[in-house]
Structure formats: structure tokens, C-alpha cells
Design a protein around this motif. Structure first.
Motif, PDB file in Angstrom:
ATOM      1  N   THR A 585      37.954  37.237  64.635  1.00  0.00           N
ATOM      2  CA  THR A 585      37.161  36.024  64.419  1.00  0.00           C
ATOM      3  C   THR A 585      37.979  35.030  63.611  1.00  0.00           C
ATOM      4  N   ALA A 638      27.716  38.795  60.584  1.00  0.00           N
ATOM      5  CA  ALA A 638      27.796  39.870  59.590  1.00  0.00           C
ATOM      6  C   ALA A 638      26.798  40.995  59.873  1.00  0.00           C
ATOM      7  N   ALA A 641      28.623  43.856  61.513  1.00  0.00           N
ATOM      8  CA  ALA A 641      29.968  44.137  60.992  1.00  0.00           C
ATOM      9  C   ALA A 641      30.323  45.617  61.030  1.00  0.00           C
ATOM     10  N   ALA A 649      40.491  38.012  60.583  1.00  0.00           N
ATOM     11  CA  ALA A 649      39.617  36.856  60.412  1.00  0.00           C
ATOM     12  C   ALA A 649      40.298  35.732  59.657  1.00  0.00           C
ATOM     13  N   ASN A 654      32.445  31.734  54.392  1.00  0.00           N
ATOM     14  CA  ASN A 654      31.406  32.647  54.867  1.00  0.00           C
ATOM     15  C   ASN A 654      31.939  34.030  55.187  1.00  0.00           C
ATOM     16  N   SER A 655      32.935  34.079  56.059  1.00  0.00           N
ATOM     17  CA  SER A 655      33.476  35.370  56.472  1.00  0.00           C
ATOM     18  C   SER A 655      34.005  36.145  55.275  1.00  0.00           C
ATOM     19  N   GLU A 658      31.029  37.420  53.135  1.00  0.00           N
ATOM     20  CA  GLU A 658      30.251  38.436  53.844  1.00  0.00           C
ATOM     21  C   GLU A 658      31.019  39.743  53.987  1.00  0.00           C
ATOM     22  N   PHE A 659      32.288  39.676  54.385  1.00  0.00           N
ATOM     23  CA  PHE A 659      33.039  40.902  54.600  1.00  0.00           C
ATOM     24  C   PHE A 659      33.363  41.598  53.290  1.00  0.00           C
ATOM     25  N   THR A 666      39.839  43.943  56.188  1.00  0.00           N
ATOM     26  CA  THR A 666      40.147  42.757  56.991  1.00  0.00           C
ATOM     27  C   THR A 666      41.581  42.304  56.791  1.00  0.00           C
ATOM     28  N   TRP A 668      43.421  39.049  56.682  1.00  0.00           N
ATOM     29  CA  TRP A 668      43.049  37.644  56.495  1.00  0.00           C
ATOM     30  C   TRP A 668      44.180  36.730  56.939  1.00  0.00           C
TER      31      TRP A 668
END
Length: 756
Positions: A585, A638, A641, A649, A654-655, A658-659, A666, A668
Motif C-alpha cells: 500500500t 486497517a 491488517a 507501505a 494514517n498507515s 494504524e500499523f 512493515t 516503510w
């Protein structure tokens, strides 16, 4: 649940005949004392965000015709749904809107002349059934459309009569007295689309002579034709679309000639009806004889001059043909629409004198809801969902971000604050439908770039819309989420008695100046959504002491995240021990080119046996999904997830929040093209404290290395352990409590919002 007579559903932004015909039906329904709700379908027929057609907004009033906001509870006696292609984008109102009867008005054939499908009848029918809870009947707009529907097996029900467009000009048509046969005036008017013009040079110059004793008048532009014939003929006079009123233009035309693209079929052209009403002799392709009969003359493009010649020499009677056409147009009067409404809803006198509701008042033979219970406006946006709640009303205003950050943050806040406030959204985000799906009313306000207008004009437009919304909805609190408070909003705040809240994200890039911070005194409360990576924030807001910092704000809580098996099932992914999924994402792709980075990520994931990338498409994404990989389009992401072993991501607010909150390992990849948001600071922090990995678009090998490391279960386990030690995100509830406290203080100081 509010009861109305008619629910009209279409894309009200469309120019041309569909909107004009819809507007005339709305006018007739008002004259019958009926109430009509308008439900917008944001179809692909419009490639950019534009306002509703002015012919529609002119019909909107406080009582009879008004927009429906997704979330309003509506019961309609009849739903009229126009333009099948547009209906595929009909919002999901299945939990709040019901209709006793439904008619799909098919304004174009289901099958193109070359045999391709224009729209899938079964698919459109299924959409309407799922949204309104009733099986619709199909109503072709004329014989051409009826023939295409009758060739399709499985059309549930087709009305025995055509739903021809109403043509309701006031007064009597002007009777022609003749024309100058020495120099006939040929004309046409239409939208400036390629489909509306012949696609061969021979047909264009035959139907619309470029020389000789003819003048050619065109309203609506002629770009498609001029590109084919290479230049503007000296005897052509061209007016752009909307430059003149059609009847004024047609008064100077003797012969109205209409031929079009070989792969287009004209279902029932409003322009043709206008030409007939005006008294022009109308010349059309032969296949339209089934629609217009003796009202027009039919031939091939190459025969146009010969046909005109017969009228010039008296072989054909010009005045007789003109009058026959006018009588045909006059037959499509308001009574036509009244009769078909009555066939569904009862006799007209019964419609005018329906029994009044308990809280209604008898005004001119119809029921009017008391004014105190209405929240209406001449702009799209009407709701009575909060009538009598007693709670203060909050207008949640979001800017036009490249992603969903501003909108998602305020959606989380709205969910947390709903027990204390009645939230109404007012946003420039094209992802606004997620708000309606969550049950909140909203207004969409196109940003300057969407309207493609001058900045100064847009600021005035925005201020007018905001001021109207504050007054119409009786707003008490404005909550703005954005980096740059708009000039128009500041003007509204200065002239009102509202509680003013600024939700201002931190983590600005160091290159962004503190200029906007000087607008802090215009607000009563400034809330800073927390950052897990806050210690790496060196931007302008890090030096500001006027804001109140809360925990990171997310749209859902950890308890709302689905277990792995349920998430896989809802996403349609196989729950198999040998199959592991990676969520990819990388953002909406609206400000940076994702193609090369995306391909690198997909290649890195796919080369490992048993690992499968799953792409996301954001509600506002302009990027196209890769047909070779599984793509999901869901919100909030999310919630699903736990279906994934890890994610790759972008490091947007937001991501990231949330993660971190849910505990998703993740990789990043910061978006370096953002204007304000310092995504790389978040990615660096995640790498440095061991709660994630960092890779860069500019260093493709770093993507390969990070993904390869994530394949190692011990690496993922270590990251999960560190993520578990982080504090949970409760910022939305903290912000809601702060605003509730500020509202009570606001009242205590004798400031009572906009409803005093």
C-alpha cells in the motif's frame, strides 16, 4: 424515516439532454405538489470533479426538491433512475433508503452499433435491487433503445410505453412564414463530442457544405469536425457550447441537419426536439424515422443538398413540414410526465390531496414539514437525521490532501465524538463517500484544481459554500483538519460565534516555514494528533506551545481489527498454511509516480515461493491497479491488517499510526514528494528503534534487501515484540473529550454557536 413521493437518481453533473430532461421532470413534479429527493451517482461519465448542472440546482428549493445525503432515512413511493451507466456508481444506501417502485430510464442503447456492450442490463438491475430493495422496471427512452433492450434476454421487465423526454417550453411556438431559398441557412447544435459528429470528411462536407450558396451555423463547438476537415470553412459560424440559448440560435436556422459518428446511436435527442419546436425543417438519418415519424425528413449525408433543393424549388412544402414538426414537439408536454407518474402513484388529484402526516401542515393541498425540523439548502446537502437530538452540531472541514489523512483523522474523531456532537462533514476530498458509508452526512466541495478555476474565484466560492453550510445546518462547532487554514474559512470564523477547532498534524518538513502558525489566534483550540515518531519531529510545529497534543489518532481501535481467518474470508483470500500474503500500500499515487517502485516491490515479493503480494487502491487513487496481481479496494484498510504477514507501505500519518497500533511489521517507503509531511522522519525512527524497516524509492536495491529481510520469521517476530510495547492509539477519544470540554467553556462564556 422521512417519506417522499419521488427519488431521482442520476449523475446531476452531466451537461446536455439528460440534465435538462431531468430538470423539466423536477419542475413538473413540483407543480403537482410532489416532494422529490435527489441522490447523486458520481459516475465515470465525468472525468473530473465538477458541480451539479445549473439547470438542476435551479430547481432545488426548501420544500419540494432537495438533495439526499447518504445516511438520511428515506422512503420513496417511486424511484426514477436515469442513465444506466451512471447508476453503476449509485452509493450504497441499502440501510437507509427504500422505494415502493423503481424505473430505470434507459437513455441510450445497451449495445453499440459495432456490437460492443454499452452497459450490462443485469448488472445495473442488480445494483438498483441491492440499493433500494425493489426490482426495477426498465423504461426505454425511445424505439432505438427499446429495440436494443428487446434483443437482450433476461431483462426483468420493460414498460409497454417509452419514457420519452418531456419538452415543456412555455407559450406557443413561433410559426414560420418561409425562408430565403437563394441562400438556405443550415444549422445544428449539440455537445462538443466526437460521437456527435460524422467521422468521415465526405459525410461532414456533404451534410454541412463548405462552399456554395449555403451558410452553416453551429452551436456547441465543432472541434471534432474541424480536426477532420482541417480548418474552418468561411461559410461556417461557430458558437461554443452554452454561448446562446438554443431557441434563440434556432430562430436563424432554416434546415436543422444532424448526422453523427458511425458507432453512435441517438436514442432520443433533446436537441432534435428543440429544432422541431422552433419550426426548423429537421433532416436526420433514416434509422430515426421510428422515433420521429413524419416530424422530420430522412436521408444520407450525401443527399442533404438535394433534399434542401426540393424545399427550395417547391417540390416539398417547407411550411407544412415545419408545422408538422412543431405539432410533434408540442405533443411531448407536461401532461405526458403527469400521466406516467399517475400510472405508478395514483390519479393526479389524489397525489395533490394525500392524507397529511401527523406533523404536517396543509399548505396549498400538500404536506409541508414544519420549518424547525428542516435543514435545507439550495446547494447539495440536506439532512434531518439530527432533528431534535439536542446535541451541538459540528461541521468537520477537511482540506484536499494527496491522500486520505485529513478525512480519515476526522472520521475517527467523528466516531469518538458522536455521543456529544452531531457531526456533518464538509470536505474537498474525493474520497468523501467513505464518510457516507460510515453513516455520517456530508457535503463535497470541489477544490480549486478540480474546478479548474482561478484561485480568487475559488476562495470566494469556498467562503460562500461554507457560510451557507454553517447557516443551513445551524452549526455550533467548526473542526478543521489541514495545514493551511483557507482565507474564506477565516472570514467565516471571524464573523460567527462558533467554537473554532484546528486539528493540525505535526511532523512538517524542516523546509516548511512557520507562516501558517501565525493563524493560531483565529482558533479557540488547536489539537495536535500524536506521532509515534514524535522525537524525530524537527519541523515548525515542534516549537509551538499553543497546541494540545493527544495520542496518535486512528479511525478504528485495535478491538475492531478482524482476526486473521475472518479477514482472509472477507477479502476472498485463501486461508492456506502454505500461502502467505504481503500487503502493498504505497499511497494514492496522485502526487508521485508509483509505477517503478511498485514493480520493484511486486518483483521482490513474488520471487519467493508461497508469498503473494496484495495491492490496495485508495478511494481517491488515480493510479491503475496491475491486472497481474490481487487488488483490494476497502476502507478502513486497517480492519484487515491481520490477514498479512507484513506490509510494504508509504509512511503517511494514517498507515503509520494504524500499523504501529495493530502491530504490523512493515517496510516503510517514504513518499518524498509530499509538500509538508515529513514521511522520511517516520521511516527513520521506525528503523532506528527496531519497529520497522526503511527503504527508498531512489535506492531500488534497498527495497529488495528490506523485503528479503521480512521473509525471515525471526525478523518479523522481533519487530512484533517491539511494536507490542508501544502505547495504544487513543487520540481520537482524547480529542473528542477536549472539544467537549471546550464547548462547555464556550457556553459558560455566553457564546452559543450559531443557534442562539
Amino acid at each position: 424515516m422521512r417519506s417522499i413521493d419521488v427519488l431521482t437518481v442520476t449523475d446531476f453533473r452531466l451537461p446536455g439532454g439528460t440534465s435538462h430532461s431531468t430538470a423539466q421532470e423536477l419542475s413538473i413534479q413540483k407543480s403537482m405538489g410532489l416532494t422529490t429527493g435527489l441522490l447523486q451517482a458520481n459516475s465515470r461519465l465525468s472525468s473530473r470533479a465538477i458541480p451539479w448542472s445549473s439547470v438542476i440546482t435551479r430547481e432545488i428549493d426548501r420544500d419540494s426538491v432537495f438533495p439526499i445525503i447518504p445516511g438520511d432515512h428515506i422512503h420513496a413511493r417511486l424511484a426514477i433512475l436515469r442513465h444506466p451507466t451512471a447508476l453503476l456508481a449509485m452509493p450504497d444506501v441499502s440501510k437507509s433508503v427504500r422505494a415502493d417502485n423503481a424505473v430505470i430510464v434507459a437513455n441510450q442503447p445497451a449495445i453499440k452499433p459495432n456490437g460492443d456492450i454499452e452497459y450490462d442490463v443485469d448488472e445495473v438491475t442488480a445494483v438498483v435491487e441491492s440499493r433500494l430493495g425493489v426490482t426495477p422496471e426498465w423504461a426505454p427512452i425511445g424505439p432505438v433503445v427499446r429495440e436494443s433492450l428487446e434483443h437482450i434476454a433476461g431483462v426483468a421487465s420493460v414498460l409497454p410505453y417509452d419514457w420519452t423526454n418531456v419538452f415543456a417550453y412555455s407559450g406557443e411556438p413561433v410559426i414560420r412564414t418561409g425562408f430565403d431559398s437563394r441562400r438556405p441557412q443550415i444549422g445544428r447544435h449539440s455537445r462538443p463530442q466526437s460521437a456527435k459528429w460524422p467521422n468521415s470528411r465526405a459525410d461532414i462536407v456533404s451534410a454541412y457544405p463548405v462552399a456554395g450558396s449555403y451558410d452553416v451555423h453551429i452551436l456547441g463547438g465543432a472541434k471534432p469536425a474541424l480536426e477532420i476537415i482541417s480548418g474552418t470553412p468561411s461559410n461556417w459560424t461557430i458558437h461554443e457550447f452554452g454561448a446562446l440559448e438554443p431557441l434563440r440560435f434556432l430562430g436563424a436556422v432554416d434546415f436543422w441537419v444532424y448526422f453523427h459518428h458511425s458507432e453512435w446511436l441517438e436514442a432520443y435527442g433533446r436537441a432534435i426536439m428543440e429544432a422541431l419546436w422552433s419550426g426548423c425543417v429537421v433532416i436526420l438519418p433514416e434509422y430515426l424515422r421510428a422515433t420521429y415519424g413524419d416530424a422530420a425528413v430522412y436521408c444520407e449525408p450525401a443527399e442533404v443538398r438535394a433534399v434542401i433543393g426540393e424545399f427550395c424549388t417547391g417540390v416539398r412544402d417547407y411550411l407544412l413540414q415545419s408545422r408538422v414538426g412543431q405539432e410533434f414537439a408540442a405533443g411531448h408536454s407536461v401532461d405526458l410526465h403527469k400521466d406516467r407518474l399517475c400510472s405508478f402513484m395514483g390519479k393526479e388529484e389524489e397525489l395533490r390531496n394525500d392524507e397529511l402526516t401527523a406533523d404536517g401542515a396543509d399548505v396549498g393541498g400538500r404536506s409541508i414539514t414544519p420549518r424547525s425540523e428542516q435543514l435545507s439548502t439550495s446547494m447539495p446537502g440536506r439532512t434531518d437525521r439530527f432533528a431534535g437530538s439536542g446535541r451541538p452540531r459540528a461541521l468537520l472541514v477537511t482540506s484536499n490532501g494527496a491522500g486520505m489523512g485529513h478525512l480519515t483523522r476526522l472520521l475517527g474523531l467523528a466516531r469518538a465524538a458522536a455521543k456529544d456532537f452531531d457531526p456533518i462533514f464538509f470536505s474537498m476530498s474525493q474520497g468523501l463517500e467513505v464518510v457516507g458509508a460510515a453513516g455520517f452526512p456530508y457535503e463535497y466541495v470541489p477544490f480549486n484544481s478540480a474546478l479548474q478555476t482561478r484561485s480568487e474565484l475559488w476562495h470566494r466560492y469556498f467562503e460562500d459554500r461554507l457560510r451557507l453550510a454553517v447557516r443551513t445546518y445551524k452549526i455550533d462547532v467548526i473542526i478543521f483538519d489541514g495545514t493551511w487554514p483557507y482565507r474564506g474559512m477565516l472570514n467565516v470564523l471571524k464573523s460567527s460565534n462558533l467554537l473554532r477547532v484546528w486539528v493540525r498534524r505535526a511532523m512538517w518538513k524542516p523546509t516548511i516555514t512557520s507562516e501558517q502558525l501565525a493563524k493560531a489566534p483565529e482558533f479557540d483550540l488547536i489539537i495536535e494528533p500524536g506521532e509515534y515518531a514524535g522525537e524525530y519531529d524537527v519541523g515548525a510545529t515542534s516549537q509551538d506551545s499553543k497546541s494540545v497534543r493527544v495520542s496518535p489518532m486512528t479511525v478504528i481501535s485495535e478491538t475492531e481489527v478482524l482476526p486473521r481467518a475472518e479477514a482472509l474470508a472477507e477479502l476472498g483470500l485463501v486461508d492456506d498454511p502454505e500461502t502467505r500474503y504481503v500487503l502493498v500500500t504505497l499511497g494514492a499515487g496522485n502526487i508521485n509516480d508509483l509505477n517503478s517502485t511498485l514493480e520493484r516491490v511486486l518483483s521482490a515479493v513474488s520471487r519467493a515461493y508461497g508469498w503473494h503480494p496484495v495491492l490496495t487502491k485508495a478511494p481517491i487513487s488515480s493510479a491503475q491497479a496491475s491486472a497481474s496481481y490481487t487488488t483490494i479496494e476497502t476502507f478502513p484498510l486497517a480492519r484487515y491488517a491481520r490477514a498479512f504477514e507484513f506490509a510494504v507501505a508509504a509512511a503517511g500519518y494514517n498507515s503509520f499510526a494504524e500499523f504501529m497500533d495493530i502491530g504490523v511489521p512493515t517496510v516503510w517507503i517514504p513518499n518524498m514528494s509530499t509538500m509538508t509531511d515529513d514521511q522520511d522522519a517516520r521511516a527513520l525512527w521506525a528503523r532506528d528503534v527496531g519497529v520497522g524497516l526503511r527503504a527508498l524509492e531512489s535506492e531500488p536495491e534497498s527495497i529488495d534487501e528490506a523485503v528479503a529481510r521480512m521473509f525471515d520469521s525471526t525478523v518479523r517476530a522481533a519487530i512484533r515484540d517491539r511494536l507490542a510495547s508501544l502505547d495504544r492509539s487513543t487520540g481520537a477519544h482524547e480529542a473528542a473529550s477536549l472539544i467537549a470540554g471546550a464547548w462547555h467553556s464556550h457556553q459558560a462564556r455566553g457564546r452559543f454557536g450559531n443557534r442562539s
